[in-house]
Design a protein around this motif. Structure first.
Motif, PDB file in Angstrom:
ATOM      1  N   GLU A  16       0.799  -1.232   0.000  1.00  0.00           N
ATOM      2  CA  GLU A  16       0.000   0.000   0.000  1.00  0.00           C
ATOM      3  C   GLU A  16       0.832   1.283   0.000  1.00  0.00           C
ATOM      4  O   GLU A  16       0.615   2.181  -0.819  1.00  0.00           O
ATOM      5  CB  GLU A  16      -0.924  -0.030   1.218  1.00  0.00           C
ATOM      6  CG  GLU A  16      -1.747   1.213   1.409  1.00  0.00           C
ATOM      7  CD  GLU A  16      -2.576   1.161   2.689  1.00  0.00           C
ATOM      8  OE1 GLU A  16      -3.317   2.129   2.906  1.00  0.00           O
ATOM      9  OE2 GLU A  16      -2.471   0.197   3.453  1.00  0.00           O
ATOM     10  N   HIS A  17       1.784   1.400   0.926  1.00  0.00           N
ATOM     11  CA  HIS A  17       2.555   2.646   1.036  1.00  0.00           C
ATOM     12  C   HIS A  17       3.522   2.824  -0.122  1.00  0.00           C
ATOM     13  O   HIS A  17       3.741   3.947  -0.589  1.00  0.00           O
ATOM     14  CB  HIS A  17       3.293   2.708   2.375  1.00  0.00           C
ATOM     15  CG  HIS A  17       2.352   2.779   3.536  1.00  0.00           C
ATOM     16  ND1 HIS A  17       2.289   1.794   4.495  1.00  0.00           N
ATOM     17  CD2 HIS A  17       1.415   3.683   3.869  1.00  0.00           C
ATOM     18  CE1 HIS A  17       1.364   2.108   5.378  1.00  0.00           C
ATOM     19  NE2 HIS A  17       0.816   3.255   5.016  1.00  0.00           N
ATOM     20  N   ARG A  18       4.109   1.739  -0.590  1.00  0.00           N
ATOM     21  CA  ARG A  18       5.030   1.845  -1.730  1.00  0.00           C
ATOM     22  C   ARG A  18       4.274   2.235  -2.994  1.00  0.00           C
ATOM     23  O   ARG A  18       4.738   3.068  -3.770  1.00  0.00           O
ATOM     24  CB  ARG A  18       5.803   0.545  -1.919  1.00  0.00           C
ATOM     25  CG  ARG A  18       6.822   0.305  -0.825  1.00  0.00           C
ATOM     26  CD  ARG A  18       7.799  -0.788  -1.179  1.00  0.00           C
ATOM     27  NE  ARG A  18       7.236  -2.115  -1.171  1.00  0.00           N
ATOM     28  CZ  ARG A  18       7.245  -2.931  -0.128  1.00  0.00           C
ATOM     29  NH1 ARG A  18       7.784  -2.561   1.015  1.00  0.00           N
ATOM     30  NH2 ARG A  18       6.739  -4.139  -0.231  1.00  0.00           N
ATOM     31  N   LEU A  19       3.109   1.638  -3.205  1.00  0.00           N
ATOM     32  CA  LEU A  19       2.313   1.996  -4.379  1.00  0.00           C
ATOM     33  C   LEU A  19       1.900   3.460  -4.306  1.00  0.00           C
ATOM     34  O   LEU A  19       2.009   4.193  -5.293  1.00  0.00           O
ATOM     35  CB  LEU A  19       1.082   1.096  -4.483  1.00  0.00           C
ATOM     36  CG  LEU A  19       0.160   1.354  -5.676  1.00  0.00           C
ATOM     37  CD1 LEU A  19       0.903   1.203  -6.995  1.00  0.00           C
ATOM     38  CD2 LEU A  19      -1.037   0.413  -5.607  1.00  0.00           C
ATOM     39  N   ALA A  20       1.457   3.907  -3.148  1.00  0.00           N
ATOM     40  CA  ALA A  20       1.055   5.310  -2.985  1.00  0.00           C
ATOM     41  C   ALA A  20       2.239   6.246  -3.210  1.00  0.00           C
ATOM     42  O   ALA A  20       2.111   7.285  -3.872  1.00  0.00           O
ATOM     43  CB  ALA A  20       0.453   5.523  -1.604  1.00  0.00           C
ATOM     44  N   ALA A  21       3.406   5.896  -2.673  1.00  0.00           N
ATOM     45  CA  ALA A  21       4.604   6.722  -2.852  1.00  0.00           C
ATOM     46  C   ALA A  21       4.992   6.787  -4.321  1.00  0.00           C
ATOM     47  O   ALA A  21       5.303   7.869  -4.847  1.00  0.00           O
ATOM     48  CB  ALA A  21       5.757   6.178  -2.015  1.00  0.00           C
TER      49      ALA A  21
END
Length: 116
Positions: A16-21
């Motif tokens: 989730e956080h890597r995709l958002a970043a």
């Protein structure tokens, strides 16, 4: 693009956080975003953001540069385009899906084009 690079890239994006970043970095363009700003924007602790950015860098999806005391991350558009090309290279039975020509109207991978 080699299959092992594709697997690393998809694995890095499957969080989730890597995709958002990565999506924020794509939007930011070549100027990129400082790691601390990314952490703030995503409400992620800086140490966690560093881990996530390292995963994206290891997968070859982002580049980094130092500006003063900040590390600025940018999306690697060539890597992103390579990944997209790998995923779509066999689309439509090998016929390029474009917005022009009869091939586009018959492209089975695009429901809007099928109904057109």
């Amino acid at each position: 693009m080699e299959a092992n690079r594709v697997i690393r890239a998809l694995s890095a994006l499957a969080q989730e956080h890597r995709l958002a970043a990565f999506r924020l970095l794509v939007q930011a363009g070549e100027d990129g975003i400082a790691a601390g700003s990314l952490a703030d924007l995503l409400d992620v602790p800086p140490s966690s953001m560093s881990f996530h950015l390292a995963q994206l860098a290891n997968a070859g999806l982002v580049t980094q540069r130092r500006e003063s005391r900040s590390i600025i991350y940018s999306a690697d558009y060539a890597a992103m385009n390579g990944l997209m090309g790998y995923l779509t290279e066999n689309c439509c039975g090998g016929v390029p899906c474009t917005d022009t020509g009869a091939e586009a109207a018959a492209c089975p991978s695009d429901p809007e084009r099928k109904s057109a």
